[in-house]
Motif scaffolding. Structure first.
Motif, mmCIF file in Angstrom:
data_model
loop_
_atom_site.group_PDB
_atom_site.id
_atom_site.type_symbol
_atom_site.label_atom_id
_atom_site.label_comp_id
_atom_site.label_asym_id
_atom_site.label_seq_id
_atom_site.Cartn_x
_atom_site.Cartn_y
_atom_site.Cartn_z
ATOM 1 N N ALA A 100 0.851 -1.193 0.000
ATOM 2 C CA ALA A 100 0.000 0.000 0.000
ATOM 3 C C ALA A 100 0.884 1.237 0.000
ATOM 4 C CB ALA A 100 -0.911 0.003 1.228
ATOM 5 N N GLU A 101 0.583 2.181 -0.903
ATOM 6 C CA GLU A 101 1.423 3.373 -1.003
ATOM 7 C C GLU A 101 0.588 4.554 -1.462
ATOM 8 O OE1 GLU A 101 5.517 4.989 -3.196
ATOM 9 O OE2 GLU A 101 4.881 2.908 -3.424
ATOM 10 N N SER A 102 0.899 5.720 -0.888
ATOM 11 C CA SER A 102 0.278 6.969 -1.314
ATOM 12 C C SER A 102 1.066 8.117 -0.699
ATOM 13 C CB SER A 102 -1.189 7.043 -0.877
ATOM 14 O OG SER A 102 -1.739 8.308 -1.203
ATOM 15 N N LEU A 103 1.089 9.261 -1.385
ATOM 16 C CA LEU A 103 1.713 10.461 -0.816
ATOM 17 C C LEU A 103 0.782 11.147 0.168
ATOM 18 C CD1 LEU A 103 3.385 11.960 -4.025
ATOM 19 C CD2 LEU A 103 4.456 10.618 -2.197
ATOM 20 N N GLY A 104 -0.469 10.725 0.241
ATOM 21 C CA GLY A 104 -1.428 11.286 1.171
ATOM 22 C C GLY A 104 -1.501 10.499 2.463
ATOM 23 N N SER A 105 -2.467 10.869 3.307
ATOM 24 C CA SER A 105 -2.618 10.226 4.620
ATOM 25 C C SER A 105 -3.782 9.250 4.647
ATOM 26 C CB SER A 105 -2.827 11.295 5.699
ATOM 27 O OG SER A 105 -3.974 12.082 5.408
ATOM 28 N N LEU A 106 -4.151 8.692 3.504
ATOM 29 C CA LEU A 106 -5.254 7.741 3.494
ATOM 30 C C LEU A 106 -4.832 6.439 4.166
ATOM 31 C CD1 LEU A 106 -5.480 6.120 -0.014
ATOM 32 C CD2 LEU A 106 -3.945 8.004 0.404
ATOM 33 N N PRO A 107 -5.791 5.681 4.708
ATOM 34 C CA PRO A 107 -5.440 4.419 5.378
ATOM 35 C C PRO A 107 -4.819 3.425 4.398
ATOM 36 C CG PRO A 107 -7.691 5.106 5.920
ATOM 37 C CD PRO A 107 -7.233 5.980 4.802
ATOM 38 N N ASN A 108 -3.817 2.694 4.877
ATOM 39 C CA ASN A 108 -3.280 1.596 4.086
ATOM 40 C C ASN A 108 -4.295 0.467 3.986
ATOM 41 O OD1 ASN A 108 -0.080 2.144 3.731
ATOM 42 N ND2 ASN A 108 -0.827 3.026 5.636
ATOM 43 N N LEU A 109 -4.933 0.156 5.120
ATOM 44 C CA LEU A 109 -5.995 -0.853 5.167
ATOM 45 C C LEU A 109 -7.078 -0.354 6.096
ATOM 46 C CD1 LEU A 109 -7.256 -3.653 4.670
ATOM 47 C CD2 LEU A 109 -5.809 -4.530 6.504
ATOM 48 N N GLN A 110 -8.311 -0.292 5.612
ATOM 49 C CA GLN A 110 -9.442 0.160 6.418
ATOM 50 C C GLN A 110 -10.427 -0.985 6.596
ATOM 51 O OE1 GLN A 110 -11.271 3.966 5.433
ATOM 52 N NE2 GLN A 110 -13.299 3.155 5.869
ATOM 53 N N LEU A 111 -10.759 -1.282 7.860
ATOM 54 C CA LEU A 111 -11.726 -2.327 8.189
ATOM 55 C C LEU A 111 -12.985 -1.658 8.722
ATOM 56 C CD1 LEU A 111 -9.298 -4.785 10.030
ATOM 57 C CD2 LEU A 111 -9.895 -4.743 7.604
ATOM 58 N N ASP A 112 -14.084 -1.723 7.972
ATOM 59 C CA ASP A 112 -15.331 -1.076 8.376
ATOM 60 C C ASP A 112 -16.020 -1.865 9.484
ATOM 61 O OD1 ASP A 112 -14.783 0.747 6.447
ATOM 62 O OD2 ASP A 112 -16.423 0.185 5.099
#
Length: 680
Positions: A413-425
């Protein structure tokens, strides 16, 4: 009598078929014959039957109606509209029963329509002219006509002749031992190409009809290098294969208003192609049959709204499961890269396998997630997959509420932003994550499921999270316990939920009554409770609805006292505890004093008057096996008298302590208190 019709149509004379030659601009084509329902009308563009991209009006009208295409058919395309009804009987009139006109008219309408259909089919058959002389309609036997040409003898009757087609007679022998000669025509028929059906592949001509015609005619279709522009969805039916030459074989949608490829059935394969644009690159769903055992391999999906969509659709009997997706790149998706969901009342997609699937934004804006398992029960697996996303996307990998037993292994998982690498709802259950590489600035695992997941070498700062497991042998280099500090502001009852292994408890605010859950609800659970304060407030440990550890209430009288208990499902049992040196209590005050045996030594002063120290009944649960000492600390003439509940005292007598320093030590064996030592 039963009937499926309540109204009737007038069926005029004529053949229920009409053809047009498209001019590239006309979208509306009329049919001058009645149909009962829209499903009775078949629509062809050339030789390819159509399922989408048009709307039918006029069903139930005697004068017929029209077909309106979303996009005008290409100029020169033959548009065929024909009525096809099932030749079957759907009514049954009972003996001497009612014979309503509507049912009778409806049955006659169906019969007339079927007869017109058969008559229309006969018009297209090879047949004798009405004025021809009688001739034999029989063909020579199969064994005689194999490999021969059909001809007619001097009387006009069917006969056979030796082949004269030189191309058909030519043979091909491949190199190598064991090869056999084959006719060149048979050899060429091994591979069906979209160009065999008129596809151009220049990126300008609309090749939709050619590609769909090829898919209708052949079970496996090759897409040679080129760019094939389509204006409607291609359907890959049961057992069909569409394959190309890799990145050089491009199928490009004219817009994002439609899906590029549908797999509405099972056992189809799509491979070695580059698919560009489209509302969805590839959609798998059970429309015509169970969407099962389909294979998508070596694909590039470029700039779709959604790359891959696995849809549980509308029918639980046609699930979307056991499909395999391998080595697929989804580049620049506008919404989701890979999306598992359910658009109707069908089953959720389950048991699908994704291996080496990559979603890459390439700095293009994206509103959704790289991988979004919105609905998926059970056992969807993602191995060696990657999501490298736009900084304002939703999550690299998101597990939705209606999911169970999702497996994620070696995910990047990669991004220049602060989004979750893994999100569990919240609502997701039993997600398993192994070896998660988290290169996004957001949380490694954003858990909203309440901890309903297992992680190995994943997450931060805790890399591992294991649910209940049974281990035959365990070698541990470092063992850490989850610890919780408890200090009620005013004391009172505290229910221990066993969410932690160690509870450090303070009674500074007031007396604390700790309650373990019922032993039957905590089989195999071990927990340690330790007192941390030095106040005089009592602290006890009991069991909710049960007798307590070792069948009694436990008192933690002094600072640093602790007890470790374990449940076997039938009761709580003490497996460790302590009585630290100096575990004593000082008591001053005339009258009756009843020690709770939470201390081993009681120092008693009688300065203000005589004191009776009354020990509990020796059979009391908290007394059996206990040893306790009572010592007089003052020099007054007032005595300290040691007795027991019910009368008497240690060794069946009341023990007076009259001088300073006088003491007695006694132990209960459950039947009585017995003196172990006495001074004087």
């Amino acid at each position: 009598m039963s009937t499926s019709m309540s109204t009737s149509l007038l069926i005029p004379r004529g053949t229920p078929r009409v053809q047009y030659l498209a001019d590239g601009a006309q979208r509306v084509f009329t049919y001058p014959f009645p149909i009962f329902t829209a499903d009775d009308l078949q629509v062809f563009l050339g030789a390819a039957p159509q399922r989408t991209g048009y709307a039918v009006t006029g069903a139930g009208a005697t004068a017929g109606g029209s077909v309106t295409f979303t996009e005008p058919p290409a100029a020169g395309t033959v548009v065929l509209l024909r009525r096809r009804v099932a030749i079957e009987r759907t009514s049954d009139f009972g003996e001497s029963g009612p014979l309503p006109a509507s049912a009778l008219n409806g049955e006659l309408d169906r019969l007339t329509a079927a007869l017109q259909q058969v008559a229309g089919d006969q018009e297209l058959m090879l047949r004798f002219a009405d004025s021809d002389l009688p001739a034999s309609p029989l063909l020579p036997e199969r064994s005689l006509r194999q490999g021969k040409l059909l001809a007619f003898d001097g009387a006009g009757n069917p006969t056979i002749r030796a082949p004269v087609d030189e191309e058909a007679l030519a043979t091909y022998i491949p190199p190598g031992p064991g090869a056999t000669a084959r006719r060149v025509r048979e050899k060429l028929s091994d591979v069906a190409s979209v160009k065999d059906f008129g596809a151009v592949g220049d990126g300008l001509v609309d090749d939709t009809l050619a590609l769909q015609t090829a898919l209708s005619a052949a079970r496996a279709v090759f897409v040679p290098p080129g760019t094939y522009r389509i204006t409607n969805t291609l359907t890959l039916g049961h057992g069909r294969t569409l394959y190309g030459a890799g990145q050089s074989s491009v199928i490009r949608g004219a817009s994002t208003a439609f899906d590029l490829v549908h797999l509405p059935d099972g056992y189809a394969s799509l491979s070695a192609l580059r698919l560009e644009l489209g509302r969805t690159g590839v959609r798998l769903f059970g429309r015509d049959g169970p969407c099962v055992q389909n294979a998508l391999t070596d694909l590039t999906l470029w700039e779709p709204e959604v790359g891959l969509l696995l849809d549980g659709h509308a029918d639980p009997a046609k699930p979307c499961y056991w499909n395999t997706v391998t080595r697929v790149l989804v580049a620049k998706p506008a919404k989701h890269g890979v999306w598992l969901t359910r658009s109707g009342a069908g089953d959720t997609p389950n048991a699908n396998r994704f291996h080496g699937v990559r979603v890459y934004s390439l700095s293009a804006p994206m509103a959704g997630s790289g991988f979004f398992v919105e609905q998926g029960r059970y056992n969807n697996a993602f191995l060696d997959c990657e999501a490298n996303l736009w900084p304002e996307a939703e999550a690299c990998f998101r597990v939705g509420a209606v999911t169970d037993k999702t497996l994620i292994v070696n995910f990047y998982a990669e991004s220049l932003g602060s989004l979750p690498n893994l999100q569990l709802d919240a609502g997701s259950a039993e997600t398993a994550v192994i070896n998660l590489f988290s290169a996004s600035a957001g949380p490694a695992i954003l858990d909203r499921s309440g901890g309903r997941y297992t992680a190995v070498n994943a997450g931060y700062p805790e890399k591992n999270r294991l649910q209940r497991s049974r281990i035959a042998e365990l070698v541990v280099e470092a063992l850490r316990y989850d610890t919780e500090f408890v200090e009620p502001a005013t004391g009172g009852v505290v229910a221990l939920d066993l969410a932690s292994s160690v509870y450090l408890v303070s009674a500074y605010g007031g007396p604390v009554d700790l309650r373990l859950p019922a032993a039957a609800e905590a089989n195999g659970h071990a927990v340690t409770i330790k007192r941390t304060d030095a106040s005089a407030n009592p602290m006890t440990l009991a069991e909710t609805g049960g007798p307590g550890p070792d069948g009694r209430r436990i008192a933690l009288g002094n600072r640093h006292d602790f007890v470790t208990v374990v449940s076997n499902g039938g009761g709580w049992w003490i497996v460790a505890g302590n009585r630290l040196p100096g575990n004593a209590r000082y008591h001053e005050g005339a009258g009756l004093f009843e020690p709770d045996l939470s201390q081993a030594l009681y120092l008693v002063s009688a300065w203000s008057g005589a004191v009776e120290v009354r020990l509990p009944d020796p059979a009391a649960p908290h007394a059996v096996g206990r040893t306790v000492s009572v010592k007089k600390t003052d020099g007054s003439a007032n005595r300290v008298l040691v007795t027991q509940q019910g009368g008497g005292g240690p060794d069946s007598e009341e023990i007076p302590l009259t001088g300073q320093g006088h003491a007695v030590t006694a132990m209960s064996n459950g039947a009585g208190w017995h003196i172990l030592g006495r001074n004087p």
